[in-house]
Write a protein that holds these residues in place. Structure first.
Motif, PDB file in Angstrom:
ATOM      1  N   THR A  63      -2.160  -8.496 -24.143  1.00 48.69           N
ATOM      2  CA  THR A  63      -2.521  -9.596 -25.036  1.00 48.69           C
ATOM      3  C   THR A  63      -2.852 -10.820 -24.188  1.00 48.69           C
ATOM      4  O   THR A  63      -2.515 -10.889 -22.999  1.00 48.69           O
ATOM      5  CB  THR A  63      -1.376  -9.949 -25.993  1.00 48.69           C
ATOM      6  OG1 THR A  63      -0.282 -10.467 -25.228  1.00 48.69           O
ATOM      7  CG2 THR A  63      -0.935  -8.737 -26.818  1.00 48.69           C
ATOM      8  N   GLY A  65      -1.465 -13.649 -24.499  1.00 46.07           N
ATOM      9  CA  GLY A  65      -0.170 -14.237 -24.130  1.00 46.07           C
ATOM     10  C   GLY A  65       0.441 -13.557 -22.916  1.00 46.07           C
ATOM     11  O   GLY A  65       1.005 -14.218 -22.039  1.00 46.07           O
ATOM     12  N   PRO A  75      -1.886 -20.348 -22.468  1.00 42.74           N
ATOM     13  CA  PRO A  75      -2.779 -19.447 -23.208  1.00 42.74           C
ATOM     14  C   PRO A  75      -4.210 -19.976 -23.394  1.00 42.74           C
ATOM     15  O   PRO A  75      -5.160 -19.195 -23.271  1.00 42.74           O
ATOM     16  CB  PRO A  75      -2.056 -19.250 -24.541  1.00 42.74           C
ATOM     17  CG  PRO A  75      -0.606 -19.368 -24.176  1.00 42.74           C
ATOM     18  CD  PRO A  75      -0.570 -20.460 -23.123  1.00 42.74           C
ATOM     19  N   THR A  79      -7.479 -17.859 -22.463  1.00 45.20           N
ATOM     20  CA  THR A  79      -8.454 -17.587 -23.527  1.00 45.20           C
ATOM     21  C   THR A  79      -9.862 -17.919 -23.049  1.00 45.20           C
ATOM     22  O   THR A  79     -10.797 -17.140 -23.268  1.00 45.20           O
ATOM     23  CB  THR A  79      -8.097 -18.384 -24.804  1.00 45.20           C
ATOM     24  OG1 THR A  79      -6.813 -17.954 -25.262  1.00 45.20           O
ATOM     25  CG2 THR A  79      -9.134 -18.176 -25.894  1.00 45.20           C
ATOM     26  N   HIS A  96      -4.811  -6.278 -32.119  1.00 42.03           N
ATOM     27  CA  HIS A  96      -3.500  -5.747 -31.743  1.00 42.03           C
ATOM     28  C   HIS A  96      -3.120  -4.692 -32.778  1.00 42.03           C
ATOM     29  O   HIS A  96      -3.344  -4.894 -33.978  1.00 42.03           O
ATOM     30  CB  HIS A  96      -2.476  -6.882 -31.708  1.00 42.03           C
ATOM     31  CG  HIS A  96      -1.176  -6.509 -31.099  1.00 42.03           C
ATOM     32  ND1 HIS A  96      -0.210  -5.808 -31.783  1.00 42.03           N
ATOM     33  CD2 HIS A  96      -0.680  -6.728 -29.851  1.00 42.03           C
ATOM     34  CE1 HIS A  96       0.820  -5.618 -30.998  1.00 42.03           C
ATOM     35  NE2 HIS A  96       0.569  -6.157 -29.817  1.00 42.03           N
ATOM     36  N   ASP A  99       0.103  -6.471 -34.730  1.00 42.89           N
ATOM     37  CA  ASP A  99       0.168  -7.906 -35.007  1.00 42.89           C
ATOM     38  C   ASP A  99      -1.259  -8.444 -35.119  1.00 42.89           C
ATOM     39  O   ASP A  99      -1.927  -8.668 -34.107  1.00 42.89           O
ATOM     40  CB  ASP A  99       0.937  -8.617 -33.890  1.00 42.89           C
ATOM     41  CG  ASP A  99       1.157 -10.095 -34.160  1.00 42.89           C
ATOM     42  OD1 ASP A  99       0.517 -10.643 -35.090  1.00 42.89           O
ATOM     43  OD2 ASP A  99       1.957 -10.710 -33.438  1.00 42.89           O
ATOM     44  N   ARG A 101      -2.371 -11.239 -35.610  1.00 43.10           N
ATOM     45  CA  ARG A 101      -2.613 -12.569 -35.044  1.00 43.10           C
ATOM     46  C   ARG A 101      -2.987 -12.494 -33.570  1.00 43.10           C
ATOM     47  O   ARG A 101      -3.470 -13.464 -33.006  1.00 43.10           O
ATOM     48  CB  ARG A 101      -1.370 -13.441 -35.190  1.00 43.10           C
ATOM     49  CG  ARG A 101      -0.957 -13.682 -36.632  1.00 43.10           C
ATOM     50  CD  ARG A 101       0.412 -14.293 -36.703  1.00 43.10           C
ATOM     51  NE  ARG A 101       1.374 -13.328 -36.164  1.00 43.10           N
ATOM     52  CZ  ARG A 101       2.605 -13.604 -35.773  1.00 43.10           C
ATOM     53  NH1 ARG A 101       3.058 -14.826 -35.861  1.00 43.10           N
ATOM     54  NH2 ARG A 101       3.398 -12.675 -35.309  1.00 43.10           N
ATOM     55  N   GLN A 102      -2.735 -11.359 -32.936  1.00 46.48           N
ATOM     56  CA  GLN A 102      -2.960 -11.251 -31.491  1.00 46.48           C
ATOM     57  C   GLN A 102      -4.217 -10.446 -31.177  1.00 46.48           C
ATOM     58  O   GLN A 102      -4.666  -9.634 -31.977  1.00 46.48           O
ATOM     59  CB  GLN A 102      -1.751 -10.593 -30.826  1.00 46.48           C
ATOM     60  CG  GLN A 102      -0.498 -11.441 -30.913  1.00 46.48           C
ATOM     61  CD  GLN A 102       0.532 -10.987 -29.927  1.00 46.48           C
ATOM     62  OE1 GLN A 102       0.239 -10.791 -28.766  1.00 46.48           O
ATOM     63  NE2 GLN A 102       1.749 -10.803 -30.410  1.00 46.48           N
TER      64      GLN A 102
END
Length: 155
Positions: A63, A65, A75, A79, A96, A99, A101-102
């Motif tokens: 990810t 993160g 991050p 990015t 992901h 998740d 959001r990832q």
């Protein structure tokens, strides 16, 4: 005022932990700069971009993160780097699996090829330099390498 004659020689400096730290810092920084100078001439990527490709190569998909944590940057910085790498086809971004959001970053074949070509060139240079050392000196470096890795990974 300090004069050059007042400075400890490297041999004397290495006798203390502070002297060892100073000499090791200088040597590692010089070696890093020299290795950076040996980059593949066709490689358009920055050292930060190459570090991201290297992390993906070593650790697999990550990810944003996880990449930021690995590279010890925020991050948003990773990015931006990932966006540039994705635009040029060196990585892909995907959802992901658990998740939403990832974003998961994956190394592409093109990214792998650039990374391996660049590493190959630097490894060849370093191998030539190592060949000029004695067997005893190479053995010292073999024993020191895990220690240097541990130092680099310690918080």
């Amino acid at each position: 005022m300090t004069y050059a004659s007042d400075m400890p020689t490297p041999e004397k400096a290495l006798r203390t932990d502070g002297g060892l730290a100073s000499e090791l810092r200088l040597s590692v920084m010089r070696l890093r700069r020299r290795l950076a100078a040996e980059r593949h001439p066709d490689n358009p990527l920055s050292m930060g971009q190459m570090a991201v490709l290297g992390a993906l190569y070593r650790n697999g998909d990550q990810t944003v993160g996880e990449l930021a944590s690995h590279e010890r940057v925020q991050p948003p910085s990773i990015t931006r780097t990932v966006n540039c790498l994705a635009e040029d086809g060196y990585v892909t971004r995907g959802p992901h699996p658990t998740d939403g959001r990832q974003v998961v970053v994956t190394l592409t074949d093109e990214g792998r090829a650039v990374l391996l070509a660049d590493r190959g060139r630097r490894d060849e240079w370093l191998s030539r330099r190592l060949a000029g050392l004695t067997a005893e000196e190479r053995d010292v470096l073999r024993r020191a390498t895990p220690i240097l890795q541990r130092l680099a990974q310690t918080d």
